[in-house]
Design a protein around this motif. Structure first.
Motif, PDB file in Angstrom:
ATOM      1  N   VAL A  28       0.838  -1.201   0.000  1.00  0.00           N
ATOM      2  CA  VAL A  28       0.000   0.000   0.000  1.00  0.00           C
ATOM      3  C   VAL A  28       0.874   1.254   0.000  1.00  0.00           C
ATOM      4  N   THR A  29       1.915   1.275   0.838  1.00  0.00           N
ATOM      5  CA  THR A  29       2.780   2.455   0.861  1.00  0.00           C
ATOM      6  C   THR A  29       3.579   2.582  -0.434  1.00  0.00           C
ATOM      7  N   ALA A  35       2.152   6.855  -6.766  1.00  0.00           N
ATOM      8  CA  ALA A  35       1.151   7.846  -7.185  1.00  0.00           C
ATOM      9  C   ALA A  35       1.582   9.260  -6.780  1.00  0.00           C
ATOM     10  N   LEU A  36       2.094   9.408  -5.567  1.00  0.00           N
ATOM     11  CA  LEU A  36       2.483  10.733  -5.088  1.00  0.00           C
ATOM     12  C   LEU A  36       3.750  11.244  -5.776  1.00  0.00           C
ATOM     13  N   VAL A  37       4.667  10.362  -6.143  1.00  0.00           N
ATOM     14  CA  VAL A  37       5.853  10.792  -6.897  1.00  0.00           C
ATOM     15  C   VAL A  37       5.443  11.308  -8.271  1.00  0.00           C
ATOM     16  N   VAL A  38       4.538  10.596  -8.919  1.00  0.00           N
ATOM     17  CA  VAL A  38       4.054  11.051 -10.233  1.00  0.00           C
ATOM     18  C   VAL A  38       3.384  12.411 -10.089  1.00  0.00           C
ATOM     19  N   TRP A  39       2.519  12.558  -9.087  1.00  0.00           N
ATOM     20  CA  TRP A  39       1.866  13.849  -8.853  1.00  0.00           C
ATOM     21  C   TRP A  39       2.908  14.939  -8.606  1.00  0.00           C
ATOM     22  N   PHE A  40       3.904  14.644  -7.767  1.00  0.00           N
ATOM     23  CA  PHE A  40       4.927  15.616  -7.407  1.00  0.00           C
ATOM     24  C   PHE A  40       5.720  16.069  -8.634  1.00  0.00           C
ATOM     25  N   ILE A  41       6.158  15.119  -9.445  1.00  0.00           N
ATOM     26  CA  ILE A  41       6.949  15.455 -10.633  1.00  0.00           C
ATOM     27  C   ILE A  41       6.124  16.256 -11.629  1.00  0.00           C
ATOM     28  N   VAL A  42       4.911  15.812 -11.894  1.00  0.00           N
ATOM     29  CA  VAL A  42       4.042  16.535 -12.836  1.00  0.00           C
ATOM     30  C   VAL A  42       3.778  17.947 -12.322  1.00  0.00           C
ATOM     31  N   TYR A  52      12.737  29.864  -5.426  1.00  0.00           N
ATOM     32  CA  TYR A  52      12.260  29.767  -4.041  1.00  0.00           C
ATOM     33  C   TYR A  52      10.851  30.333  -3.887  1.00  0.00           C
ATOM     34  N   GLN A  53      10.621  31.524  -4.418  1.00  0.00           N
ATOM     35  CA  GLN A  53       9.315  32.177  -4.281  1.00  0.00           C
ATOM     36  C   GLN A  53       8.212  31.359  -4.930  1.00  0.00           C
ATOM     37  N   THR A  54       8.478  30.847  -6.102  1.00  0.00           N
ATOM     38  CA  THR A  54       7.474  30.065  -6.827  1.00  0.00           C
ATOM     39  C   THR A  54       7.132  28.776  -6.097  1.00  0.00           C
ATOM     40  N   VAL A  55       8.153  28.070  -5.653  1.00  0.00           N
ATOM     41  CA  VAL A  55       7.926  26.776  -4.993  1.00  0.00           C
ATOM     42  C   VAL A  55       7.252  26.970  -3.644  1.00  0.00           C
ATOM     43  N   THR A  56       7.662  27.961  -2.854  1.00  0.00           N
ATOM     44  CA  THR A  56       7.019  28.170  -1.557  1.00  0.00           C
ATOM     45  C   THR A  56       5.576  28.645  -1.723  1.00  0.00           C
ATOM     46  N   ALA A  57       5.302  29.455  -2.735  1.00  0.00           N
ATOM     47  CA  ALA A  57       3.916  29.862  -3.003  1.00  0.00           C
ATOM     48  C   ALA A  57       3.072  28.644  -3.410  1.00  0.00           C
ATOM     49  N   TRP A  58       3.655  27.780  -4.220  1.00  0.00           N
ATOM     50  CA  TRP A  58       2.976  26.537  -4.625  1.00  0.00           C
ATOM     51  C   TRP A  58       2.698  25.657  -3.418  1.00  0.00           C
ATOM     52  N   MET A  59       3.692  25.514  -2.538  1.00  0.00           N
ATOM     53  CA  MET A  59       3.528  24.686  -1.347  1.00  0.00           C
ATOM     54  C   MET A  59       2.538  25.281  -0.356  1.00  0.00           C
ATOM     55  N   GLY A  60       2.290  26.570  -0.427  1.00  0.00           N
ATOM     56  CA  GLY A  60       1.359  27.231   0.471  1.00  0.00           C
ATOM     57  C   GLY A  60      -0.098  26.945   0.172  1.00  0.00           C
ATOM     58  N   GLN A  61      -0.360  26.316  -0.966  1.00  0.00           N
ATOM     59  CA  GLN A  61      -1.739  25.980  -1.323  1.00  0.00           C
ATOM     60  C   GLN A  61      -2.167  24.705  -0.595  1.00  0.00           C
ATOM     61  N   PRO A  62      -3.371  24.697  -0.013  1.00  0.00           N
ATOM     62  CA  PRO A  62      -3.828  23.507   0.713  1.00  0.00           C
ATOM     63  C   PRO A  62      -3.869  22.246  -0.152  1.00  0.00           C
ATOM     64  N   LEU A  63      -4.245  22.373  -1.410  1.00  0.00           N
ATOM     65  CA  LEU A  63      -4.307  21.204  -2.285  1.00  0.00           C
ATOM     66  C   LEU A  63      -2.930  20.702  -2.707  1.00  0.00           C
ATOM     67  N   VAL A  64      -1.901  21.412  -2.316  1.00  0.00           N
ATOM     68  CA  VAL A  64      -0.526  20.956  -2.527  1.00  0.00           C
ATOM     69  C   VAL A  64       0.075  20.482  -1.204  1.00  0.00           C
ATOM     70  N   ALA A  65      -0.159  21.224  -0.144  1.00  0.00           N
ATOM     71  CA  ALA A  65       0.426  20.882   1.156  1.00  0.00           C
ATOM     72  C   ALA A  65      -0.065  19.530   1.670  1.00  0.00           C
ATOM     73  N   VAL A  66      -1.335  19.238   1.499  1.00  0.00           N
ATOM     74  CA  VAL A  66      -1.873  17.966   2.004  1.00  0.00           C
ATOM     75  C   VAL A  66      -1.235  16.768   1.290  1.00  0.00           C
ATOM     76  N   PRO A  67      -1.184  16.736  -0.045  1.00  0.00           N
ATOM     77  CA  PRO A  67      -0.500  15.603  -0.685  1.00  0.00           C
ATOM     78  C   PRO A  67       0.998  15.531  -0.350  1.00  0.00           C
ATOM     79  N   LEU A  68       1.644  16.675  -0.152  1.00  0.00           N
ATOM     80  CA  LEU A  68       3.056  16.660   0.243  1.00  0.00           C
ATOM     81  C   LEU A  68       3.221  16.018   1.615  1.00  0.00           C
ATOM     82  N   ILE A  69       2.336  16.338   2.543  1.00  0.00           N
ATOM     83  CA  ILE A  69       2.391  15.727   3.869  1.00  0.00           C
ATOM     84  C   ILE A  69       2.142  14.225   3.761  1.00  0.00           C
ATOM     85  N   LEU A  70       1.154  13.835   2.968  1.00  0.00           N
ATOM     86  CA  LEU A  70       0.888  12.408   2.752  1.00  0.00           C
ATOM     87  C   LEU A  70       2.105  11.717   2.151  1.00  0.00           C
TER      88      LEU A  70
END
Length: 125
Positions: A28-29, A35-42, A52-70
């Motif tokens: 399962v993991t 799945a999460l690596v594919v999402w991350f790369i895409v 730095y500014q672009t990536v941190t702004a991207w990571m600040g979105q809830p629909l990005v932060a939650v999958p990153l935490i997962l």
């Protein structure tokens, strides 16, 4: 049932009944990591730049932060499951317990640092 099975059960040498669960969790993991690596790369490829500014702004979105935490949780959980098998198979009792404790501490600490870092960026702290 054969005699060997009954004797094994009496002596406590039967199945521990946790092997299938462990095997299933590894699969399962692994699938969630894939799945999460594919999402991350895409997701990274779709960003206009990797500054730095672009990536941190991207990571600040809830629909990005939650999958990153997962992703972080899944990776460290998978790491712990896989290395646990190696430790249990190849180390002797004394070193096995200490190694499993160290592995668990590393996996928990690494996962917490990753989740904390993502939350810090996502919440703008």
């Amino acid at each position: 049932m054969g005699r060997g099975t009954e004797i094994g059960r009496v002596r406590g040498l039967g199945t521990a009944k946790s092997g299938v669960h462990h095997w299933w969790l590894q699969r399962v993991t692994a699938i969630s990591n894939l799945a999460l690596v594919v999402w991350f790369i895409v997701s990274l490829v779709r960003l206009p730049d990797l500054g730095y500014q672009t990536v941190t702004a991207w990571m600040g979105q809830p629909l990005v932060a939650v999958p990153l935490i997962l992703f972080v949780v899944s990776v460290f959980w998978h790491l712990r499951l896989g290395l646990q098998v190696l430790i249990e198979d190849y180390l002797h009792e004394g070193a096995k317990v200490a190694s499993l404790l160290a592995l668990t501490a590393f996996a928990v600490a690494g996962g917490l640092v990753g989740v904390f870092s993502i939350l810090k960026i996502a919440l703008g702290a």
